[in-house]
Design an enzyme around this catalytic site. Structure first.
Site, PDB file in Angstrom:
ATOM      1  N   ASP A 297      -4.001   4.726  11.737  1.00 51.61           N
ATOM      2  CA  ASP A 297      -2.942   4.586  10.958  1.00 51.61           C
ATOM      3  C   ASP A 297      -2.664   5.343   9.561  1.00 51.61           C
ATOM      4  OD1 ASP A 297      -3.031   2.497  12.948  1.00 51.61           O
ATOM      5  OD2 ASP A 297      -1.568   1.292  12.128  1.00 51.61           O
ATOM      6  N   HIS A 299       0.809   5.621   8.215  1.00 55.31           N
ATOM      7  CA  HIS A 299       1.783   4.908   7.458  1.00 55.31           C
ATOM      8  C   HIS A 299       2.337   5.525   6.208  1.00 55.31           C
ATOM      9  CE1 HIS A 299       2.390   1.518   9.845  1.00 55.31           C
ATOM     10  NE2 HIS A 299       1.204   0.926   9.920  1.00 55.31           N
ATOM     11  N   ASP A 326       1.608   5.205  14.425  1.00 55.97           N
ATOM     12  CA  ASP A 326       1.941   4.567  13.211  1.00 55.97           C
ATOM     13  C   ASP A 326       1.584   5.828  12.170  1.00 55.97           C
ATOM     14  OD1 ASP A 326       2.474   2.318  14.543  1.00 55.97           O
ATOM     15  OD2 ASP A 326       1.266   0.907  13.157  1.00 55.97           O
ATOM     16  N   ASP A 329       6.517   4.751   8.233  1.00 49.16           N
ATOM     17  CA  ASP A 329       6.921   3.264   7.732  1.00 49.16           C
ATOM     18  C   ASP A 329       6.039   2.832   6.623  1.00 49.16           C
ATOM     19  OD1 ASP A 329       9.349   2.965   9.009  1.00 49.16           O
ATOM     20  OD2 ASP A 329       8.332   1.854  10.656  1.00 49.16           O
ATOM     21  N   ARG A 330       6.624   2.165   5.749  1.00 47.96           N
ATOM     22  CA  ARG A 330       5.820   1.427   4.652  1.00 47.96           C
ATOM     23  C   ARG A 330       5.437   2.474   3.466  1.00 47.96           C
ATOM     24  NH1 ARG A 330       4.672  -3.997   4.930  1.00 47.96           N
ATOM     25  NH2 ARG A 330       4.710  -4.918   7.232  1.00 47.96           N
ATOM     26  N   ASN A 358       3.198   1.352  17.415  1.00 45.45           N
ATOM     27  CA  ASN A 358       4.312   0.342  17.451  1.00 45.45           C
ATOM     28  C   ASN A 358       5.360   0.583  16.387  1.00 45.45           C
ATOM     29  OD1 ASN A 358       2.238  -0.783  15.631  1.00 45.45           O
ATOM     30  ND2 ASN A 358       3.683  -2.403  15.157  1.00 45.45           N
ATOM     31  N   HIS A 359       5.146   1.430  15.262  1.00 48.03           N
ATOM     32  CA  HIS A 359       5.949   1.979  14.407  1.00 48.03           C
ATOM     33  C   HIS A 359       6.845   3.068  14.637  1.00 48.03           C
ATOM     34  CE1 HIS A 359       5.833  -0.895  10.857  1.00 48.03           C
ATOM     35  NE2 HIS A 359       4.596  -1.326  11.526  1.00 48.03           N
ATOM     36  N   HIS A 407      -2.970   3.024  20.656  1.00 48.03           N
ATOM     37  CA  HIS A 407      -2.714   2.359  19.378  1.00 48.03           C
ATOM     38  C   HIS A 407      -3.097   0.969  19.192  1.00 48.03           C
ATOM     39  CE1 HIS A 407      -0.939   2.083  15.528  1.00 48.03           C
ATOM     40  NE2 HIS A 407      -0.262   0.802  15.930  1.00 48.03           N
ATOM     41  N   ARG A 455       0.453 -11.695  16.214  1.00 50.59           N
ATOM     42  CA  ARG A 455       1.593 -10.966  15.515  1.00 50.59           C
ATOM     43  C   ARG A 455       3.079 -11.405  16.200  1.00 50.59           C
ATOM     44  NH1 ARG A 455      -0.105  -5.722  13.446  1.00 50.59           N
ATOM     45  NH2 ARG A 455      -2.291  -5.519  14.236  1.00 50.59           N
ATOM     46  N   HIS A 482      -4.131   0.144  14.516  1.00 46.71           N
ATOM     47  CA  HIS A 482      -3.052  -0.734  14.375  1.00 46.71           C
ATOM     48  C   HIS A 482      -3.438  -2.171  13.397  1.00 46.71           C
ATOM     49  CE1 HIS A 482       0.220  -3.049  16.119  1.00 46.71           C
ATOM     50  NE2 HIS A 482      -0.685  -4.118  16.956  1.00 46.71           N
TER      51      HIS A 482
END
Length: 553
Positions: A297, A299, A326, A329-330, A358-359, A407, A455, A482
């Protein structure tokens, strides 16, 4: 009786230690300590609620909801139990469930201004969701934004690209709905009135626009993408993305300068063409004597991405990478990250491989900042365009028929073959169950068998599951991402599974290292490199995220 009193006192001491660990952002340690306190005094709702918020910090929303629910069962009037559960539901995008919890918080604490503020934000989110559902277009009727844009013709003269009318409607009316809620209040009657007024306004404006051909919601949206003479940023000459262009673009991004939309369109549209031709499971061949790098990730941490390239070299045919989902995001430089990765792929398809996380989905991007960042730095059109392109990303890769890279993780059933993964129709938003969901969301667990996901999506799987999957498919190793890891990686399941995470000091607060894995062919023995975070401009993580989520960050 004396033993019980002693347990209670000891539990309070441990809770204090857990609170200190939480304040120091040592959330895994805090969870362990709260667990010890719970074992000594399981009927204390505070311990459960505190452990819930620690789970939330580690994005373990399923576990957070379970703990908060237990706190509520112990003390139905404990407002923090509802508050923590509502926050976890919000983080999962389950706004309707969150709304019920915040309504309960307001009922228990009617004079708490913070509770009132969060309830109002949640009501706005639910109202927005209902409005989007009301005007949603059936999948069979949905028109592709990408198909309506020809990047080869834009930038020379202003061009007109046909966008779905509903895209324009959503872009403008959702803020209007939110404003109406703020102005009119949130009672049932005024909510209904607000929606009716907005829908009538939309229909009226759309009708007038269709009548005179210039209305706000006409189907044809002009993309004025001429490259202005004063533009001094990176430029693509013709159809070919070159290394010089990518280097110039990266330098511009480092200086917080934007790429012209004309070239951003070209990169994203070329990526879509390339990704559409790939299978859901991509086979990678690394010749003997060569190496291959897998990153986890990122991110949106653009400056840490550049640090990876400083440490390990730029992507090229001789120095190939796989980024394992990923990307966005964030972190608040997600646009820079995704355009850089896409540009390298356009420059040399064998230099870089990209796997879906997943993002890379609408639901996550809407909550965790990418959608807002794209809207701010590019345009509403790009929001839809990126969503389409993310649906084209492959779901997994296999390196030299030995290393399976995905992922999230493995599956809720035994017997899944690589051919089953290849057969997945991935061109959609991730479902909430099934093979595709589990590839993107699942996590390893330290004990055998399978268990519920911490999760709230996917599942947890043990070493026996990993071993059987590898055996069934004649593979040697699973590499996945992840999850944040303190050292940037973790080796589990008897050495058969490695988690790699490449976003150091995640969200500017976790204090973790980042890592990447280098494989040398032909034996593909993993060599793990760790690194620390580097400075970045003063733009906080989640700067573009939804208001209600920032309130809980």
């Amino acid at each position: 009786m004396e033993t019980k009193s002693s347990n209670v006192s000891r539990a309070e001491e441990i809770k204090s230690l857990a609170n200190e660990a939480f304040k120091a952002h040592k959330y895994a340690q805090a969870i362990e300590l709260y667990t010890q306190a719970i074992e000594l005094h399981s009927q204390n709702a505070v311990y459960w609620a505190n452990r819930a918020i620690a789970h939330t910090k580690l994005e373990e929303y399923g576990s957070a909801i379970q703990d908060a629910t237990r706190a509520i069962e112990i003390d139905p009037k404990y407002s923090k139990g509802y508050y923590r559960r509502g926050a976890a539901y919000l983080a999962m995008g389950k706004f309707k469930e969150a709304l019920k919890d915040f309504q309960q918080v307001k009922k228990i604490c009617p004079n708490d201004p913070d509770a009132a503020k969060k309830l109002k934000e949640c009501e706005k989110a639910v109202m927005k969701l209902k409005f989007e559902e009301a005007i949603a277009v059936a999948e069979s009727e949905r028109r592709s934004v990408a198909d309506s844009i020809d990047f080869r013709s834009i930038g020379i003269t202003p061009s007109s690209s046909s966008l779905p009318t509903q895209v324009a409607i959503v872009a403008v009316t959702v803020p209007i709905v939110a404003a109406a809620v703020m102005v009119l209040g949130t009672s049932t009657a005024t909510k209904v009135l607000a929606i009716v007024v907005v829908i009538l306004a939309v229909l009226g404006t759309s009708w007038l626009g269709c009548r005179n051909g210039s209305g706000f919601f006409t189907k044809s949206v002009t993309l004025n993408l001429e490259v202005e003479p004063q533009y001094s940023g990176a430029k693509i000459e013709g159809d070919v993305v070159t290394l010089d262009f990518v280097k110039k673009m990266i330098e511009d991004f480092k200086n917080q300068q934007c790429l012209h939309k004309r070239y951003a369109f070209q990169i994203v549209l070329q990526m879509r063409e390339m990704l559409q031709a790939l299978p859901s499971l991509v086979d990678i061949n690394v010749n003997a004597g060569n190496h291959f790098t897998v990153c986890g990730d990122v991110h949106g941490q653009f400056y840490d991405l550049l640090n990876i390239f400083e440490l390990n070299g730029l992507p090229s045919e001789e120095n190939p990478y796989l980024f394992n989902g990923d990307f966005v995001d964030r972190g608040s430089f997600s646009v820079e990250v995704i355009l850089t990765l896409f540009a390298f792929k356009c420059m040399c398809p064998s230099a870089i491989y990209l796997s879906r996380g997943n993002h890379e989905s609408k639901s996550m991007n809407k909550i965790y900042g990418f959608e807002g960042e794209v809207r701010s730095k590019l345009s509403e059109t790009f929001v839809e365009l990126f969503a389409e392109v993310f649906c084209c990303l492959p779901l997994a890769h296999v390196i030299n028929e030995k290393v399976f890279v995905v992922h999230g993780g493995l599956f809720s059933v035994d017997g899944v073959k690589l051919s089953d993964i290849r057969a997945i129709d991935r061109f959609c938003e991730p479902p909430e169950e099934g093979l595709m969901c589990e590839l993107l969301w699942s996590d390893p667990q330290p004990f055998p068998g399978r268990g519920p996901s911490k999760r709230g999506v996917g599942l947890s799987f043990g070493a026996d599951v990993t071993k059987k999957f590898l055996l069934d498919n004649n593979l040697e190793l699973v590499v996945r991402s992840h999850e944040v890891k303190d050292e940037g990686y973790e080796i589990e399941h008897d050495g058969k599974l490695i988690t790699v995470f490449s976003a150091p000091n995640y969200c500017d607060q976790m204090g973790n290292k980042g890592a990447f894995i280098r494989f040398e062919a032909p034996d593909l023995k993993p060599s793990i490199v760790t690194f620390s975070a580097v400075p970045h401009p003063d733009v906080k993580p989640m700067a573009y995220a939804n208001n209600f989520l920032r309130m809980f960050s």
